[in-house]
Scaffold this motif. Structure first.
Motif, PDB file in Angstrom:
ATOM      1  N   ILE A   1      32.474 -73.152 -53.909  1.00  0.00           N
ATOM      2  CA  ILE A   1      33.487 -73.584 -54.872  1.00  0.00           C
ATOM      3  C   ILE A   1      33.602 -75.092 -54.992  1.00  0.00           C
ATOM      4  CG2 ILE A   1      35.978 -73.606 -55.331  1.00  0.00           C
ATOM      5  CD1 ILE A   1      36.103 -70.754 -54.315  1.00  0.00           C
ATOM      6  N   VAL A   2      33.556 -75.806 -53.868  1.00  0.00           N
ATOM      7  CA  VAL A   2      33.806 -77.252 -53.890  1.00  0.00           C
ATOM      8  C   VAL A   2      32.815 -78.016 -54.778  1.00  0.00           C
ATOM      9  CG1 VAL A   2      33.808 -79.352 -52.474  1.00  0.00           C
ATOM     10  CG2 VAL A   2      35.040 -77.313 -51.705  1.00  0.00           C
ATOM     11  N   PRO A   3      31.486 -77.788 -54.662  1.00  0.00           N
ATOM     12  CA  PRO A   3      30.574 -78.505 -55.562  1.00  0.00           C
ATOM     13  C   PRO A   3      30.856 -78.214 -57.030  1.00  0.00           C
ATOM     14  CG  PRO A   3      29.360 -77.523 -53.749  1.00  0.00           C
ATOM     15  CD  PRO A   3      30.745 -76.958 -53.696  1.00  0.00           C
ATOM     16  N   CYS A   4      31.198 -76.955 -57.339  1.00  0.00           N
ATOM     17  CA  CYS A   4      31.490 -76.580 -58.717  1.00  0.00           C
ATOM     18  C   CYS A   4      32.714 -77.322 -59.227  1.00  0.00           C
ATOM     19  CB  CYS A   4      31.702 -75.068 -58.800  1.00  0.00           C
ATOM     20  SG  CYS A   4      31.972 -74.461 -60.479  1.00  0.00           S
TER      21      CYS A   4
ATOM     22  N   ILE B   1      31.904 -81.013 -59.840  1.00  0.00           N
ATOM     23  CA  ILE B   1      31.161 -81.231 -61.086  1.00  0.00           C
ATOM     24  C   ILE B   1      32.102 -81.130 -62.287  1.00  0.00           C
ATOM     25  CG2 ILE B   1      29.405 -80.247 -62.611  1.00  0.00           C
ATOM     26  CD1 ILE B   1      27.822 -79.547 -60.056  1.00  0.00           C
ATOM     27  N   ILE B   2      33.012 -80.156 -62.257  1.00  0.00           N
ATOM     28  CA  ILE B   2      33.979 -80.012 -63.354  1.00  0.00           C
ATOM     29  C   ILE B   2      34.880 -81.238 -63.446  1.00  0.00           C
ATOM     30  CG2 ILE B   2      35.990 -78.698 -64.143  1.00  0.00           C
ATOM     31  CD1 ILE B   2      34.629 -76.190 -62.992  1.00  0.00           C
TER      32      ILE B   2
ATOM     33  N   VAL C   1      30.012 -81.111 -69.450  1.00  0.00           N
ATOM     34  CA  VAL C   1      30.667 -81.977 -70.434  1.00  0.00           C
ATOM     35  C   VAL C   1      30.619 -81.318 -71.810  1.00  0.00           C
ATOM     36  CG1 VAL C   1      30.463 -84.150 -71.705  1.00  0.00           C
ATOM     37  CG2 VAL C   1      30.239 -84.148 -69.210  1.00  0.00           C
ATOM     38  N   ARG C   2      29.464 -80.809 -72.156  1.00  0.00           N
ATOM     39  CA  ARG C   2      29.288 -80.140 -73.450  1.00  0.00           C
ATOM     40  C   ARG C   2      30.240 -78.965 -73.582  1.00  0.00           C
ATOM     41  NH1 ARG C   2      24.054 -76.471 -75.035  1.00  0.00           N
ATOM     42  NH2 ARG C   2      24.631 -76.048 -77.221  1.00  0.00           N
TER      43      ARG C   2
END
Length: 394
Positions: free
Chosen positions: A62-65, A68-69, A303-304
């Motif tokens: 979860i943390v990397p996701c 990134i968000i 981002v997209r």
């Protein structure tokens, strides 16, 4: 400075040449799959009594996701919101003064000392002449406005410098700039008998909006400005639509719109990117965040996704000057600095190739020893001579 060797010509033709990437959602799918697998594995471990291992797997998934968000949200705020811009080539809001000098230095950092000395001398001469001209006409500019198709108030600055002339220039600036960014161009066109309409792009300057549209949203704004000017001008008026960087890409996209008024006799694009998606990839890998390069994927894909869901947002894979130029309703002049490190010169080659393939009336000018949006200062005689020669022929 003149550079005529075949080696140099080959270098500038292929400068910044990288594989052209088509946008896809595969990176987002991979990120989601990675997170889901680790969360599922963690849940299984917890149910099997291995609580510590399970929690570790879930956290690792979860943390990397989430990171990134969070980074993607920051990117959306900083380089898409008109109030701040840190990820794309930044134009100066002025044509002279400390801010303009700083932008000039950044844009020309790839030049050798002799090349930079020539460009700097030309910049000082042009800036002095432009400042003197603007001091005389500053109070004669009138603020005008229109309403965009999505309800934004768009602001322009109009100068009838030659009231008896039927010729007009509409100019669109780049990221972080403003209408005064093009005053050097304004002076040269005024001296050639043109009237002027210099606009603040959406989400910049005095115009409304919070999202910069990568040239795609702006294309409709430019068509509206052209139609507004055509309706208030004589039937035989002639309009030149010109833009730099983001403004250049927007002008090319506007050129491909079927309702562009026939009074637009020529479109001039300076330092435009061929498509926004690949320029975003390039910018992420070179400018990055606060000068630190970032991997484009999956960050740019998130981002997209975020921007598509944002009010007033859009798909950043859609803006494509290289697609629009194939449908241009007016002759097109493509200009690019051969030493542009911010928007690689290969963008101009892609545009030229697309226009050639579609049989569009166009010309390409690559100016040696010129950084981003600095061709006019690297060789003013070549730059303006080519522009006015092109316009006169059409």
């Amino acid at each position: 400075m003149e550079k005529s060797s075949r080696l140099y010509e080959d270098r500038i033709k292929n400068a910044g040449k990288t594989p052209v990437e088509k946008a896809s959602w595969s990176s987002v799918a991979s990120l989601a799959g990675f997170t889901a697998c680790l969360v599922a594995a963690g849940a299984f471990c917890i149910s099997s009594g291995q609580v510590a291992v399970g929690i570790g797997l879930i956290v690792f998934g979860i943390v990397p996701c989430l990171a990134i968000i969070a980074m993607a949200n920051n990117v959306v705020t900083q380089f898409m919101d008109g109030t701040r811009g840190a990820f794309f080539p930044q134009a100066s809001a002025e044509s002279f003064g400390p801010e303009a000098e700083k932008a000039f230095a950044i844009a020309n950092k790839a030049l050798s000392k002799p090349e930079l000395a020539v460009a700097e001398a030309n910049r000082k001469t042009e800036s002095a002449a432009t400042k003197a001209w603007f001091d005389d006409v500053r109070t004669s500019f009138d603020e005008v406005s229109i309403t965009s198709e999505d309800g934004l108030r768009l602001v322009g600055h109009l100068l009838e410098s030659n009231p008896r002339s039927a010729n007009w220039l509409i100019y669109a600036h780049g990221f972080g700039g403003g209408w005064k960014n093009g005053l050097g161009i304004a002076r040269h066109f005024a001296e050639r008998g043109y009237n002027l309409l210099f606009i603040d792009m959406r989400a910049q300057g005095d115009s409304g909006g919070t999202v910069i549209g990568g040239g795609h949203l702006e294309r409709r704004d430019l068509v509206q400005w052209c139609r507004w000017l055509a309706e208030r001008s004589d039937e035989g008026s002639g309009i030149v639509l010109m833009g730099s960087s983001l403004g250049g890409a927007a002008a090319l996209e506007a050129a491909g719109e079927k309702d562009l008024p026939q009074q637009v006799k020529a479109v001039v694009s300076d330092s435009a990117f061929a498509d926004f998606w690949n320029e975003a990839i390039h910018a992420m890998g070179t400018l990055g965040a606060n000068g630190k390069a970032l991997p484009a994927h999956p960050l740019l894909d998130v981002v997209r996704l975020i921007l598509r869901s944002r009010k007033g947002g859009y798909d950043i894979a859609e803006p494509s000057a290289v697609a629009a130029i194939a449908h241009a309703q007016a002759p097109v002049l493509i200009i690019h600095g051969a030493d542009d490190q911010l928007v690689a010169p290969y963008n101009a080659v892609r545009l030229d190739e697309a226009a050639t393939a579609a049989g569009i009336d166009h010309e390409l000018l690559q100016v040696p020893s010129a950084g981003h949006c600095c061709a006019a200062m690297a060789d003013p005689e070549l730059y303006y001579g080519t522009i006015f020669g092109f316009i006169d022929r059409h």
